[in-house]
Structures are given as C-alpha cells and as structure tokens.
Motif scaffolding. Structure first.
Motif, PDB file in Angstrom:
ATOM      1  N   LEU A  79       1.224  -0.955  -0.525  1.00  0.00           N
ATOM      2  CA  LEU A  79      -0.027  -0.444  -0.193  1.00  0.00           C
ATOM      3  C   LEU A  79       0.889   0.947   0.043  1.00  0.00           C
ATOM      4  O   LEU A  79       0.437   1.845  -0.592  1.00  0.00           O
ATOM      5  N   ALA A  80       1.947   1.349   0.984  1.00  0.00           N
ATOM      6  CA  ALA A  80       3.128   2.453   0.870  1.00  0.00           C
ATOM      7  C   ALA A  80       3.144   3.151  -0.164  1.00  0.00           C
ATOM      8  O   ALA A  80       3.862   3.929  -1.009  1.00  0.00           O
ATOM      9  N   SER A  81       3.402   1.734  -0.750  1.00  0.00           N
ATOM     10  CA  SER A  81       3.998   1.811  -2.383  1.00  0.00           C
ATOM     11  C   SER A  81       3.486   2.129  -3.272  1.00  0.00           C
ATOM     12  O   SER A  81       3.826   3.469  -4.058  1.00  0.00           O
ATOM     13  N   GLY A  82       1.772   2.260  -3.192  1.00  0.00           N
ATOM     14  CA  GLY A  82       1.022   2.361  -4.660  1.00  0.00           C
ATOM     15  C   GLY A  82       0.632   3.476  -3.675  1.00  0.00           C
ATOM     16  O   GLY A  82       0.279   4.537  -4.495  1.00  0.00           O
ATOM     17  N   LEU A  83       1.114   3.822  -2.450  1.00  0.00           N
ATOM     18  CA  LEU A  83       0.629   5.824  -2.373  1.00  0.00           C
ATOM     19  C   LEU A  83       1.783   6.657  -3.165  1.00  0.00           C
ATOM     20  O   LEU A  83       1.817   7.666  -3.301  1.00  0.00           O
ATOM     21  N   ILE A 114      -7.165   1.865  -8.758  1.00  0.00           N
ATOM     22  CA  ILE A 114      -8.538   1.706  -7.631  1.00  0.00           C
ATOM     23  C   ILE A 114      -8.050  -0.338  -7.192  1.00  0.00           C
ATOM     24  O   ILE A 114      -8.059  -0.256  -5.959  1.00  0.00           O
ATOM     25  N   GLU A 115      -8.458  -0.683  -8.741  1.00  0.00           N
ATOM     26  CA  GLU A 115      -7.896  -2.612  -8.453  1.00  0.00           C
ATOM     27  C   GLU A 115      -6.964  -2.539  -7.580  1.00  0.00           C
ATOM     28  O   GLU A 115      -7.114  -3.592  -7.061  1.00  0.00           O
ATOM     29  N   THR A 116      -5.656  -2.047  -7.700  1.00  0.00           N
ATOM     30  CA  THR A 116      -4.500  -2.178  -6.699  1.00  0.00           C
ATOM     31  C   THR A 116      -4.917  -2.099  -5.493  1.00  0.00           C
ATOM     32  O   THR A 116      -4.251  -2.964  -4.803  1.00  0.00           O
ATOM     33  N   THR A 117      -5.501  -0.966  -5.313  1.00  0.00           N
ATOM     34  CA  THR A 117      -5.482  -1.098  -3.683  1.00  0.00           C
ATOM     35  C   THR A 117      -6.746  -2.138  -3.598  1.00  0.00           C
ATOM     36  O   THR A 117      -6.472  -1.913  -1.889  1.00  0.00           O
ATOM     37  N   ALA A 118      -7.501  -2.268  -4.069  1.00  0.00           N
ATOM     38  CA  ALA A 118      -8.602  -2.783  -3.921  1.00  0.00           C
ATOM     39  C   ALA A 118      -7.679  -4.931  -3.688  1.00  0.00           C
ATOM     40  O   ALA A 118      -8.465  -5.317  -2.389  1.00  0.00           O
ATOM     41  N   ARG A 119      -7.120  -4.840  -4.229  1.00  0.00           N
ATOM     42  CA  ARG A 119      -5.929  -6.119  -4.247  1.00  0.00           C
ATOM     43  C   ARG A 119      -6.026  -6.606  -2.917  1.00  0.00           C
ATOM     44  O   ARG A 119      -6.126  -7.714  -2.088  1.00  0.00           O
ATOM     45  N   ILE A 120      -4.714  -5.232  -2.934  1.00  0.00           N
ATOM     46  CA  ILE A 120      -4.155  -5.213  -1.507  1.00  0.00           C
ATOM     47  C   ILE A 120      -4.789  -5.015  -0.573  1.00  0.00           C
ATOM     48  O   ILE A 120      -4.984  -5.919   0.939  1.00  0.00           O
ATOM     49  N   LEU A 121      -6.295  -4.365  -0.002  1.00  0.00           N
ATOM     50  CA  LEU A 121      -6.677  -4.173   1.396  1.00  0.00           C
ATOM     51  C   LEU A 121      -7.234  -5.630   0.809  1.00  0.00           C
ATOM     52  O   LEU A 121      -7.682  -6.483   2.402  1.00  0.00           O
ATOM     53  N   ARG A 122      -8.447  -6.074   0.285  1.00  0.00           N
ATOM     54  CA  ARG A 122      -8.820  -7.687   0.374  1.00  0.00           C
ATOM     55  C   ARG A 122      -7.922  -8.616   0.376  1.00  0.00           C
ATOM     56  O   ARG A 122      -8.173  -9.149   1.370  1.00  0.00           O
ATOM     57  N   GLY A 123      -6.505  -8.488   0.128  1.00  0.00           N
ATOM     58  CA  GLY A 123      -5.702  -9.501  -0.047  1.00  0.00           C
ATOM     59  C   GLY A 123      -5.478  -9.686   1.380  1.00  0.00           C
ATOM     60  O   GLY A 123      -4.808 -10.896   1.830  1.00  0.00           O
ATOM     61  N   ALA A 124      -5.559  -8.114   2.192  1.00  0.00           N
ATOM     62  CA  ALA A 124      -5.110  -8.356   3.745  1.00  0.00           C
ATOM     63  C   ALA A 124      -6.057  -8.773   5.276  1.00  0.00           C
ATOM     64  O   ALA A 124      -6.045  -8.324   6.364  1.00  0.00           O
ATOM     65  N   ARG A 136     -10.705   4.698  -0.305  1.00  0.00           N
ATOM     66  CA  ARG A 136     -11.022   6.512  -0.506  1.00  0.00           C
ATOM     67  C   ARG A 136     -10.295   6.939   0.204  1.00  0.00           C
ATOM     68  O   ARG A 136     -10.103   8.587  -0.623  1.00  0.00           O
ATOM     69  N   LEU A 137     -10.167   6.721   1.906  1.00  0.00           N
ATOM     70  CA  LEU A 137      -9.189   7.785   2.442  1.00  0.00           C
ATOM     71  C   LEU A 137      -7.988   8.204   1.563  1.00  0.00           C
ATOM     72  O   LEU A 137      -7.965   9.041   2.097  1.00  0.00           O
ATOM     73  N   LEU A 138      -7.341   6.736   1.691  1.00  0.00           N
ATOM     74  CA  LEU A 138      -6.421   6.772   1.103  1.00  0.00           C
ATOM     75  C   LEU A 138      -6.033   7.823   0.454  1.00  0.00           C
ATOM     76  O   LEU A 138      -4.968   8.535  -0.511  1.00  0.00           O
ATOM     77  N   ALA A 139      -6.991   7.715  -1.414  1.00  0.00           N
ATOM     78  CA  ALA A 139      -6.846   8.450  -2.386  1.00  0.00           C
ATOM     79  C   ALA A 139      -7.316  10.023  -1.946  1.00  0.00           C
ATOM     80  O   ALA A 139      -6.343  10.954  -2.735  1.00  0.00           O
ATOM     81  N   ALA A 140      -7.506  10.067  -0.826  1.00  0.00           N
ATOM     82  CA  ALA A 140      -7.977  11.440  -0.389  1.00  0.00           C
ATOM     83  C   ALA A 140      -6.787  12.520   0.316  1.00  0.00           C
ATOM     84  O   ALA A 140      -6.466  13.281   0.330  1.00  0.00           O
ATOM     85  N   HIS A 141      -5.981  11.403   0.594  1.00  0.00           N
ATOM     86  CA  HIS A 141      -4.639  11.317   1.854  1.00  0.00           C
ATOM     87  C   HIS A 141      -3.746  11.815   0.245  1.00  0.00           C
ATOM     88  O   HIS A 141      -2.748  12.536   0.628  1.00  0.00           O
ATOM     89  N   VAL A 142      -3.329  11.485  -0.756  1.00  0.00           N
ATOM     90  CA  VAL A 142      -2.669  11.908  -1.492  1.00  0.00           C
ATOM     91  C   VAL A 142      -2.884  12.879  -2.530  1.00  0.00           C
ATOM     92  O   VAL A 142      -2.293  13.576  -2.522  1.00  0.00           O
ATOM     93  N   LEU A 143      -4.401  13.288  -2.706  1.00  0.00           N
ATOM     94  CA  LEU A 143      -4.651  14.688  -3.367  1.00  0.00           C
ATOM     95  C   LEU A 143      -4.434  14.947  -2.323  1.00  0.00           C
ATOM     96  O   LEU A 143      -3.796  16.543  -2.589  1.00  0.00           O
ATOM     97  N   ALA A 144      -4.581  14.989  -1.198  1.00  0.00           N
ATOM     98  CA  ALA A 144      -4.357  16.515  -0.418  1.00  0.00           C
ATOM     99  C   ALA A 144      -3.397  16.754  -0.230  1.00  0.00           C
ATOM    100  O   ALA A 144      -2.726  17.965   0.006  1.00  0.00           O
ATOM    101  N   SER A 145      -2.285  16.035  -0.455  1.00  0.00           N
ATOM    102  CA  SER A 145      -0.753  16.223  -0.151  1.00  0.00           C
ATOM    103  C   SER A 145      -0.031  16.718  -0.960  1.00  0.00           C
ATOM    104  O   SER A 145       0.756  17.479  -0.913  1.00  0.00           O
ATOM    105  N   VAL A 146      -1.152  17.332  -2.225  1.00  0.00           N
ATOM    106  CA  VAL A 146      -0.516  17.653  -3.470  1.00  0.00           C
ATOM    107  C   VAL A 146      -0.959  19.335  -3.718  1.00  0.00           C
ATOM    108  O   VAL A 146      -0.753  19.823  -4.969  1.00  0.00           O
TER     109      VAL A 146
END
Length: 210
Positions: A79-83, A114-124, A136-146
């Motif tokens: 997840l960290a790598s994807g973000l 989004i599919e990549t994020t969903a795969r990681i989270l479902r796998g976890a 959505r929370l993770l995407a919002a964090h990235v968007l807000a950071s830039v």
C-alpha cells in the motif's frame, strides 16, 4: 495548421497536458486547446465532444502509468508503495489532484489503480465495505498532499520566529514551543507521516477483527 483527418486523441491529449501545465485547470478551455493545435473549435469537437470528455482524457493520461507493486511484500509495504507512486504521478502535472477530484474514475487507467488498492486490501482481510471506504480515504490523503499545501519555508529560522511571535503561551499553551516543528515539516514529511498514521490504524483494525 492541423486538419480534422490528421489529428488523433493522443495528439490532442498531449497538447492538452502541455496547456494544463502552463495555465492550470481553471485556465484550460477547448478554445485555447484548439488554438494550441492550430485548428478551429468545431474541428476539435470532431474528436472531443465537450470539455468534460477532454478532462476525462487528461485524467487518464495523468494516471497512465500502472503501479509497480512487489506482491511478495507485506500488505502495508504494498500500500505504501502504491501511495507513493500515485503521488509521484500527480506531482508531474499542474493541478492534477484538482483534476482527479473533479472527474469520476471511469477510465481503465484510473480504475486499474483502484483495482490494485482493492486487491491489496482484500488480500489483507478487509471486508468489501472496509475496502471501499479505505480506498477512498487513501486516495484523499494523496490528493490532499499535493494541493493547497503551503511550500516549505526557504528560511526556517524566520518562519519559526514568525510563528513563535504569534503564539501567546498563556492563551495557547499546547502550541507554545511547536513553532520549530511546524517550520521543519515539509509536504513530503506530512505525506509520509500520514501514511504511517493511516497504516498503523489499519493494522490495529485488522488485528482487532482477526
């Protein structure tokens, strides 16, 4: 001057990205894009029906690179790598975060992210509802950071003194003394801190429900 038959979507998208970087999202228009391409607006509409479709093409272009995720890593590291890769994509173009906020993710590149994020989270082990919300929370964090974050001060000492002077220790005792820390934090620091805080929370939630 380009003619209708000599244009394609790739040329239009490349010109639109260049224009976005120059004038920003607020200054982008089909009229300006047509002028950049050396064509009339009606000719442009043969290829792009309206500004909404143009913005969708731009959003897809911004997200064209797929995330390269090592699936042998633990889910947190994936997840960290994807973000971090998502943030790097957004930093390449002016107002990219605002663009992605404005347009829904309907193209294959954005849906692939989004599919990549969903795969990681479902796998976890997160549920479908948790995965949808966390994505959505993770995407919002990235968007807000830039977007809409102040630049790091080029003079941290002066910034520290300015902040310290504005804080009355009697009125704001918990803020008093934090001036140096506020001045030191870069947008990159805040982004990485956010990753740690969110992933720590997800780890706690995952363990609680396992």
């Amino acid at each position: 001057m380009a003619r209708k038959g000599t244009l394609d979507r790739e040329q239009i998208t490349e010109a639109a990205l260049s224009l976005l970087d120059e004038v920003g999202l607020a200054g982008l228009s089909t009229r300006k894009l047509a002028a950049r391409l050396g064509i009339s607006s009606p000719t442009l509409y043969w290829h792009v029906r309206d500004k909404g479709q143009l913005l969708d093409l731009l959003a897809e272009a911004v997200c064209a690179d797929a995330f390269e995720i090592d699936e042998t890593l633990p889910w947190r590291a994936q997840l960290a790598s994807g973000l971090r890769q998502f943030r790097a994509l957004l930093l390449r173009h002016r107002d990219a975060a605002a663009l992605l906020r404005e347009r829904p993710p309907i193209g294959p590149h954005r849906l692939g992210h989004i599919e990549t994020t969903a795969r990681i989270l479902r796998g976890a082990g997160f549920s479908a509802d948790e995965t949808a919300g966390i994505a959505r929370l993770l995407a919002a964090h990235v968007l807000a950071s830039v977007e809409q974050l102040p630049p790091v001060s080029e003079n941290p000492v002066a910034a520290t003194e300015t902040i310290a002077a504005a804080i009355d220790p009697e009125v704001h005792p918990n803020l008093y003394g934090l001036g140096p820390a506020f001045a030191r934090l870069s947008t990159e620091d805040l982004f990485e801190l956010g990753i740690d805080v969110v992933l720590d929370g997800l780890e706690h939630r995952r363990r609680k429900h396992s």
